[in-house]
Scaffold this active site. Sequence first.
Site, PDB file in Angstrom:
ATOM      1  N   GLU A 104       0.871  -1.163   0.000  1.00 55.18           N
ATOM      2  CA  GLU A 104       0.000   0.000   0.000  1.00 55.18           C
ATOM      3  C   GLU A 104       0.916   1.223   0.000  1.00 55.18           C
ATOM      4  O   GLU A 104       1.833   1.295   0.817  1.00 55.18           O
ATOM      5  CB  GLU A 104      -0.887   0.048   1.248  1.00 55.18           C
ATOM      6  CG  GLU A 104      -1.862   1.224   1.182  1.00 55.18           C
ATOM      7  CD  GLU A 104      -2.624   1.491   2.479  1.00 55.18           C
ATOM      8  OE1 GLU A 104      -2.251   0.928   3.530  1.00 55.18           O
ATOM      9  OE2 GLU A 104      -3.587   2.278   2.420  1.00 55.18           O
ATOM     10  N   ARG A 144       6.028 -12.621   9.316  1.00 52.53           N
ATOM     11  CA  ARG A 144       6.754 -11.403   8.968  1.00 52.53           C
ATOM     12  C   ARG A 144       8.068 -11.363   9.732  1.00 52.53           C
ATOM     13  O   ARG A 144       8.258 -12.046  10.740  1.00 52.53           O
ATOM     14  CB  ARG A 144       5.904 -10.185   9.296  1.00 52.53           C
ATOM     15  CG  ARG A 144       5.564 -10.090  10.782  1.00 52.53           C
ATOM     16  CD  ARG A 144       5.052  -8.727  11.244  1.00 52.53           C
ATOM     17  NE  ARG A 144       4.906  -7.747  10.207  1.00 52.53           N
ATOM     18  CZ  ARG A 144       3.739  -7.287   9.769  1.00 52.53           C
ATOM     19  NH1 ARG A 144       2.624  -7.727  10.285  1.00 52.53           N
ATOM     20  NH2 ARG A 144       3.701  -6.382   8.834  1.00 52.53           N
ATOM     21  N   LYS A 152       4.829   0.325  10.460  1.00 53.47           N
ATOM     22  CA  LYS A 152       4.765   1.570   9.690  1.00 53.47           C
ATOM     23  C   LYS A 152       4.335   2.722  10.578  1.00 53.47           C
ATOM     24  O   LYS A 152       4.813   3.838  10.435  1.00 53.47           O
ATOM     25  CB  LYS A 152       3.762   1.428   8.545  1.00 53.47           C
ATOM     26  CG  LYS A 152       4.291   0.761   7.304  1.00 53.47           C
ATOM     27  CD  LYS A 152       3.221   0.842   6.205  1.00 53.47           C
ATOM     28  CE  LYS A 152       3.687   0.196   4.909  1.00 53.47           C
ATOM     29  NZ  LYS A 152       2.632   0.250   3.887  1.00 53.47           N
TER      30      LYS A 152
END
Length: 561
Positions: A36, A262, A272
């Site tokens: 994104e 992850r 983020k």
Amino acid sequence: MDNEIKTPVKNFIRNIIDDDLNTGKHTNIVTRFPPEPNGYLHIGHAKSICLNFGLARSYSGKCHLRFDDTNPVKEDTEYVESIMEDVRWLGWDWGDNLFYASDYFEQLYEYAEILIRDGKAFVCDLNMEELRQYRGTLTVPGKNSPYRDRSVEENLDLFRRMRAGEFPDGSKSLRAKIDMASPNLNMRDPVIYRIKKTDHHRTGDSWQIYPMYDYTHCISDALEGITHSICTLEFEDHRPLYDWFLDQLPVPCHPRQIEFARLNLSYTVMSKRLLLELVKNNYVNGWDDPRMPTIAGMRRRGFTPEAIREFADRIGVAKANSMVDFELLNFCVREDLNKKALRRMAVMDPIKLTIRNYPEGKIEELDAENNPEDPSAGNRRITFSRNLFIEREDFMEQPVKGWFRLAPGTEVRLKHAYYVTCEELTKDAEGNVTELICSYDPASRGGWSQDGRKVKGTIHWVCAETAVNLETRLYDQLFTIPDLGDIEEGKSYLDYLNPDSLVVNTKALGESSLANTEPGTHFQFLRLGYFLADKEYSPEKPVFNRVTTLRDSWAKQKNKQ
RNA sequence: UGGGAUGUCGUCUAAUGGUAGGACAGCGGACUCUGGAUCCGUACGUGAGGGUUCAAAUCCUUCCAUCCCAGCCA
């Protein structure tokens, strides 16, 4: 990178792909990296990028770069630019396969009308708060929306008017009609379209409604013919929904979603949100601050794409949550830079060394190899004179056991130059050593002695007559504890910021060639570490970032005592 | 206390019923004009209990621990 002939390490995803190829389910594979564009890429993304592009390369398939741009309020072209730059810098090429979820908005809309026509979606007037109430909780089932039984005609009409912009943000949503009693919250009639009268960075003002991730992602994958849709563990619960949409719709294929763990790296954060906070509140100097785990930060620090790719290979891929030791990253970058970085001498904390039996005013040139690991890197000339500087740490007035650098009365080799013996020292009023008076052995020129006597210690130095002043930025971990996911009650990750994560050293001296290089050039400063000429570097102000230190077995030995 | 997942050396990761292997970190040594690099050696592990089997990290079972999910974020 193309002449690497490494057999890839097996992992559960490769096993799945091997099976799919063997059974004939697929004859070729297509993966995708779907960021994104709402932030900068970090080392965790690099794992995913290397996985997806690496799989495609390894199986002679394709990997798409697709921007998952369905939420215009958070997204920006600044981020799409930086993402493309970072993926390219890492060494990957998406060829013609650049896509945007926003390119599918029309198709997505048509599919939504199909869902409505089939009675599988409805327009809901519940607001966000009501929706939360109706959803139930982890342990209690949800309740059907009072709008769940609207007619197809009414739903179609309302949905079209949503698109036309007749209703304010948040007043209505399109929801899938699945099962409010499902133990999986994602299946409790999830929202698939919301009203947002926000301009989109690519589609401008042409849409008043935007599709949600769950609805968009699976369809985008299907439209692109993705075979293996690889994502992180938190989407495991979304897989039933991923499959549900694809089962309801006349899509060209049904990709398989596969989840992996992850990356977590010790001494850093990967979220983020947190990274954005560090930037916005100036705890670091921007997204490319060399302490950041962002690709941009690591690039500026001096990590190489080769090292990051090697790292990604070595950490492997699995489903168990894990925390990788930052030392592995250091290992990878040292391994790469050891082969490539030119050697130079620089002194971080200079102390004067005077050779009393060397002619005053004389300057001679000596040969120095640029890289002992790579003869093709050639040699350079360095100057030598009566007045030198050495590293303060390389002298010890009262040497400890095992010390074989300089001390009163001992002899060491000045790298590439001569043997010197410390004969006297001068001190200031506080008793600090200010100058070492040495003698040298003229017969040891080049660092060799004909009589074969052993000199154990070799130290680096610079010539006072030609040395240039350097600014070195010495980086350390941004945080003081390895696991930021495990912090004390009542504390924030900000409480663990390392006050010494950046030490700016302006008193360093380096050999003169260091004032004559280009930003972005890597060096090994002998015995100190790997450094990169920063983007702020100029011949007038040579600035170097320390990428990482060299392994230091002396420091280790010291620590044991 | 619903659902989904995961537990293998300190760390990461292989082993697909058949010798628990590799890498990083550690330790020891050799070598070295970088206490770097290189080379060699070495220690360390199947979350726990029960069961099936000639044989279990792997299959069954009970437990324990950890992670994720209640955005009109992705």
